[in-house]
Motif scaffolding. Structure first.
Motif, mmCIF file in Angstrom:
data_model
loop_
_atom_site.group_PDB
_atom_site.id
_atom_site.type_symbol
_atom_site.label_atom_id
_atom_site.label_comp_id
_atom_site.label_asym_id
_atom_site.label_seq_id
_atom_site.Cartn_x
_atom_site.Cartn_y
_atom_site.Cartn_z
ATOM 1 N N VAL A 1 0.791 -0.987 -0.108
ATOM 2 C CA VAL A 1 -0.131 0.178 0.041
ATOM 3 C C VAL A 1 1.015 1.273 0.047
ATOM 4 O O VAL A 1 1.535 1.370 0.956
ATOM 5 N N LEU A 2 0.763 2.066 -1.038
ATOM 6 C CA LEU A 2 1.624 3.156 -1.354
ATOM 7 C C LEU A 2 0.986 4.575 -1.215
ATOM 8 O O LEU A 2 -0.443 4.448 -1.255
ATOM 9 N N ASN A 3 1.406 5.663 -0.932
ATOM 10 C CA ASN A 3 0.982 6.925 -0.751
ATOM 11 C C ASN A 3 0.876 7.193 -2.023
ATOM 12 O O ASN A 3 1.842 7.326 -2.978
ATOM 13 N N GLU A 4 -0.294 7.942 -2.579
ATOM 14 C CA GLU A 4 -0.417 8.210 -4.116
ATOM 15 C C GLU A 4 0.217 9.487 -4.610
ATOM 16 O O GLU A 4 0.946 9.418 -5.523
ATOM 17 N N ASP A 5 0.434 10.346 -3.287
ATOM 18 C CA ASP A 5 1.355 11.537 -3.813
ATOM 19 C C ASP A 5 2.794 11.381 -3.750
ATOM 20 O O ASP A 5 3.484 11.575 -4.638
ATOM 21 N N THR A 6 3.393 10.602 -2.698
ATOM 22 C CA THR A 6 4.729 10.542 -2.514
ATOM 23 C C THR A 6 5.167 9.191 -2.800
ATOM 24 O O THR A 6 6.420 8.943 -2.668
ATOM 25 N N PHE A 7 4.172 8.206 -2.971
ATOM 26 C CA PHE A 7 4.704 6.697 -3.429
ATOM 27 C C PHE A 7 5.363 6.250 -2.310
ATOM 28 O O PHE A 7 6.449 5.296 -2.488
ATOM 29 N N GLU A 8 5.099 6.706 -0.785
ATOM 30 C CA GLU A 8 5.868 6.221 0.103
ATOM 31 C C GLU A 8 5.068 5.049 0.360
ATOM 32 O O GLU A 8 3.778 4.945 0.576
#
Length: 289
Positions: free
Chosen positions: A23-30
């Protein structure tokens, strides 16, 4: 054979092949979190979830009131209420039937078809019960004569339950002179009291109106049932102020005197008093002057 074994191994390898879900952060791809899966784990998790859901739903329906909402299912409480209502309905039908027989007997008096036994509630009740044969119980001639003598002596005596009660008294329905007295031999089971037209007619005691209608021979008639087995009858009225089923108090106006009906020759009140199905002389218990 070798091909089947190869296919099975290939299928098992697919089931056990590991995958990673991230599961990634859509904005930061974290990367937020991740976990490894296999097809076998997914199948087992889905299967267990389905089994738990089915068991939970079954328990919820079986042991909670929700089962009553299932089409075709009725609760024990509803069945009990339905049975109680059926019993009450049957009892009410019996009471209504007996009351109808009793009122029909009273109507027969108004039409002149007098039968004393039909005016006795006990006779009506006994007529509805089954007769039991006990063999030959016919009384002897001496016994029959004695019974007849006692019956004639007591036939028109008002029962002590009505007159011996210290709290019981009768209110005069009207005040006036008596033009025709009570006469058993002539079949005149009443007193005719001369009164002015539209004079108020009052109830002699507390009770319930069991008959209030027009008859061709006696005009407007009202009959009131009282305590102690008493019934008062008021005939030839010009109008009625009470209807069948209403409760009345002693001294309350229930009609206005008149001269209605074929058998009336002038304004008066034809008043009858009955006790347990037997006519009694009203002047013995009411002062009309």
């Amino acid at each position: 054979m070798a091909k089947d074994t190869k296919e099975k191994r290939k299928f098992a390898k697919k089931l056990l092949h590991k995958y990673r879900m991230v599961v990634l952060n859509e904005d930061t791809f974290e990367e937020r979190f991740s976990f490894r899966l296999t097809r076998l784990n997914v199948f087992v998790a889905v299967g267990l979830s389905a089994i738990i859901l089915i068991i939970g739903t079954t328990i919820l329906i079986a042991f909670t009131p929700l089962r009553e909402y299932i089409p075709g299912y009725s609760s024990a409480k509803l069945k009990e209420d339905a049975a109680n209502l059926a019993y009450k309905t049957d009892s009410l039908q019996t009471v209504l039937r007996l009351n109808e027989q009793y009122l029909n007997s009273i109507k027969s008096v108004l039409t002149g078809e007098f039968d004393q036994t039909k005016l006795n509630r006990d006779s009506v009740l006994n007529a509805t019960s089954e007769e039991v044969e006990y063999g030959n119980l016919a009384p002897s001639r001496a016994d029959s004569l004695l019974r007849s003598q006692v019956a004639q002596e007591d036939k028109y005596n008002i029962l002590p339950t009505a007159t011996d009660n210290l709290d019981f008294s009768l209110f005069p329905p009207v005040k006036g002179s008596i033009s025709e007295p009570f006469n058993l031999k002539d079949g005149h089971y009443a007193v005719d009291v001369v009164v002015p037209k539209n004079a108020p007619v009052k109830a002699v005691a507390d009770g319930r109106v069991i008959f209030a209608e027009w008859t061709a021979e006696t005009g407007y008639v009202i009959i009131v049932e009282h305590s102690y087995g008493l019934i008062s009858v008021y005939k030839h009225n010009s109008s009625l102020t009470k209807s069948q089923g209403e409760m009345v108090r002693a001294g309350e106006v229930i009609a206005t005197a008149g001269s209605t009906g074929e058998l009336s020759t002038g304004p008066h009140l034809h008043f009858e008093l009955w006790n347990e199905g037997n006519p009694v002389d009203p002047t013995q218990y009411i002062d009309f002057k």
